[in-house]
Design a protein around this motif. Structure first.
Motif, short mmCIF file in Angstrom:
data_model
loop_
_atom_site.label_atom_id
_atom_site.label_comp_id
_atom_site.label_asym_id
_atom_site.label_seq_id
_atom_site.Cartn_x
_atom_site.Cartn_y
_atom_site.Cartn_z
N LYS A 226 0.83 -1.20 0.00
CA LYS A 226 0.00 0.00 0.00
C LYS A 226 0.87 1.26 0.00
O LYS A 226 0.56 2.24 -0.69
CB LYS A 226 -0.93 0.00 1.21
CG LYS A 226 -2.04 -1.03 1.13
CD LYS A 226 -2.95 -0.98 2.35
CE LYS A 226 -4.07 -2.01 2.25
NZ LYS A 226 -4.96 -2.00 3.41
N GLU A 227 1.94 1.22 0.76
CA GLU A 227 2.84 2.37 0.81
C GLU A 227 3.49 2.59 -0.56
O GLU A 227 3.62 3.73 -1.03
CB GLU A 227 3.92 2.16 1.88
CG GLU A 227 4.84 3.37 2.05
CD GLU A 227 5.81 3.20 3.20
OE1 GLU A 227 6.78 3.98 3.26
OE2 GLU A 227 5.62 2.29 4.02
N ALA A 228 3.90 1.49 -1.20
CA ALA A 228 4.50 1.60 -2.54
C ALA A 228 3.48 2.14 -3.54
O ALA A 228 3.80 2.96 -4.41
CB ALA A 228 5.01 0.24 -2.99
N PHE A 229 2.23 1.71 -3.39
CA PHE A 229 1.17 2.19 -4.28
C PHE A 229 0.97 3.69 -4.12
O PHE A 229 0.84 4.42 -5.10
CB PHE A 229 -0.13 1.44 -3.98
CG PHE A 229 -1.24 1.71 -4.95
CD1 PHE A 229 -1.49 0.84 -6.01
CD2 PHE A 229 -2.05 2.83 -4.82
CE1 PHE A 229 -2.51 1.09 -6.91
CE2 PHE A 229 -3.07 3.09 -5.72
CZ PHE A 229 -3.30 2.21 -6.76
N ARG B 244 6.78 15.61 -1.15
CA ARG B 244 5.72 15.05 -1.99
C ARG B 244 5.15 13.76 -1.38
O ARG B 244 3.94 13.54 -1.38
CB ARG B 244 6.26 14.75 -3.39
CG ARG B 244 6.60 16.00 -4.19
CD ARG B 244 7.01 15.64 -5.60
NE ARG B 244 7.26 16.83 -6.42
CZ ARG B 244 7.52 16.80 -7.71
NH1 ARG B 244 7.56 15.64 -8.34
NH2 ARG B 244 7.73 17.92 -8.39
N ARG B 245 6.04 12.91 -0.87
CA ARG B 245 5.57 11.66 -0.24
C ARG B 245 4.68 11.97 0.96
O ARG B 245 3.66 11.32 1.18
CB ARG B 245 6.76 10.81 0.19
CG ARG B 245 7.57 10.24 -0.96
CD ARG B 245 8.77 9.48 -0.46
NE ARG B 245 8.38 8.27 0.24
CZ ARG B 245 9.19 7.55 1.02
NH1 ARG B 245 10.43 7.94 1.21
NH2 ARG B 245 8.77 6.45 1.61
N ALA B 246 5.08 12.97 1.73
CA ALA B 246 4.29 13.34 2.90
C ALA B 246 2.91 13.85 2.48
O ALA B 246 1.89 13.50 3.09
CB ALA B 246 5.02 14.41 3.72
N MET B 247 2.86 14.66 1.43
CA MET B 247 1.58 15.20 0.95
C MET B 247 0.68 14.08 0.45
O MET B 247 -0.51 14.04 0.77
CB MET B 247 1.82 16.23 -0.14
CG MET B 247 2.53 17.49 0.33
SD MET B 247 2.90 18.67 -0.99
CE MET B 247 1.25 19.31 -1.33
N LYS C 100 0.83 10.77 1.18
CA LYS C 100 0.47 9.84 2.25
C LYS C 100 -0.58 10.45 3.19
O LYS C 100 -1.58 9.81 3.52
CB LYS C 100 1.72 9.46 3.05
CG LYS C 100 1.49 8.39 4.13
CD LYS C 100 2.82 7.97 4.75
CE LYS C 100 2.63 6.80 5.71
NZ LYS C 100 1.84 7.11 6.88
N SER C 101 -0.37 11.68 3.59
CA SER C 101 -1.31 12.30 4.52
C SER C 101 -2.67 12.51 3.87
O SER C 101 -3.72 12.30 4.50
CB SER C 101 -0.76 13.63 5.03
OG SER C 101 -0.54 14.54 3.96
#
Length: 361
Positions: free
Chosen positions: A12-15, A319-322, A324-325
């Protein structure tokens, strides 16, 4: 050794990070440990759809349904993949079955309408001209030579003007297609890529759908293609499979033979094939950018543009934080601090008077 649930969490994180191949790999490892869990197959199906592996996506969705016939998400995945494979009857049946399981999910209704439209087009049920106007091809050649006064009165129907105008230009490694559609919500734009097919659907509630599905001049790399919805246009970037010069956007019997592109070390402006008089593309590009910059936005549009600008100029952790959150909070939290949100689940915070609803990725 990692458990099935740990591998699913990694998938899910990779997705979320748009690493779809990695997500498929993690889901496959999880399935190997727990082959009787329906949602693992339906989730891998979604990752395969993102990779344009539609046949594999259908197989995964079918297995998910076999394990749990009440898995509405699996029917949605199956229908989506079948639609991309142009199996519209099968797709419609899947969406109808899913709609019975989740009648509150409007996506099923929207997809069913799209299927019905495509089926009607395939079967020739959509009228192309008035029934009292004789088609231009019903007159035999012998009649045409003997009765030119009659055939000259047959009026060919005027082709319908496309709802949105599109143009394209190319660089050595990619082709950029621009559809000039102003003020279109991002969630109303659906873009899929095939080996030599581009499929664009703009489906705004209350309006006729815009569908653009050209067979492309050359082959592309679907996994490297991407699109962005801006305030004045939809910009689609197609990664070329070969470094060749496209003489047109769409493939046709009269298409010219493609020529290899000589890549120079200096700055090279993209080429814009056109049968029209030469345009000053530098001036046109500058004008479009100025219009976007000067456009007065307010409300949600202004807020969305603000966050897009932040995302565009941000580093990868931001970007990852945006992403994911935003995903984990159901769109109610947008954080730019990866250290804060990277190691924990971001809980949603709905506005007063509203109820949280789980978002299906």
């Amino acid at each position: 050794m990692a458990s099935s649930s740990d591998l699913a969490a990694k998938a899910k994180e990779a997705f979320i990070d748009d690493h779809f191949e990695l997500a498929v790999d993690y889901y496959s490892q999880a399935i190997a440990l727990d082959p009787q869990t329906s949602h693992l197959f339906s989730d891998r199906s979604q990752a395969n759809i993102k990779l344009n592996n539609f046949t594999e996506a259908v197989a995964d969705a079918n297995k998910a349904i076999e394990l749990d016939s009440s898995n509405a998400k699996a029917y949605l995945r199956k229908g989506t993949a079948c639609f991309s494979l142009e199996e519209y009857h099968t797709a419609k049946a899947a969406f109808e079955a899913g709609s019975k399981l989740a009648p509150e999910d409007a996506r099923f209704t929207d997809w069913i309408k799209k299927c019905e439209k495509c089926i009607a087009e395939e079967e020739g049920e959509l009228p192309t001209q008035s029934s009292d106007v004789a088609p231009t091809n019903v007159v035999a050649s012998s009649q045409a030579t003997e009765k030119t006064d009659v055939t000259s009165e047959v009026i060919a129907p005027t082709p319908a003007k496309p709802k949105y105008r599109h143009e394209f230009y190319q660089k050595p490694e990619e082709v950029v297609v621009t559809i000039f559609a102003k003020g279109i919500p991002a969630n109303s734009v659906f873009v899929n890529y095939g080996e030599q097919i581009l499929s664009v659907t703009i489906d705004v509630p209350g309006e006729d759908s815009y569908i653009f599905q050209p067979r492309l001049f050359g082959k592309i790399v679907p996994a490297k293609c991407r699109h962005v919805v801006l305030s004045t246009k939809v910009e689609i970037r197609l990664a070329k499979a070969e470094l060749i010069q496209w003489t047109s956007l769409e493939f046709g019997e009269k298409s010219l033979v493609a020529q290899p592109i000589n890549i120079s070390t200096g700055n090279q402006r993209p080429s814009y094939p056109s049968s029209k008089p030469t345009k000053d593309w530098d001036k046109l590009e500058a004008q479009v950018k100025k219009e976007e910059k000067d456009e007065k936005l307010d409300g949600d549009a202004a807020l969305n543009k603000f966050f897009r600008d932040i995302y565009k100029d941000a580093d990868e952790d931001t970007r990852r934080a945006m992403r994911k959150s935003f995903v984990e909070s159901n769109g109610t939290v947008l954080s730019t601090n990866w250290k804060e949100v990277g190691s924990k689940m971001v809980e949603g915070t709905p506005p007063d008077g509203m109820e949280m609803k789980k978002w299906e990725y």
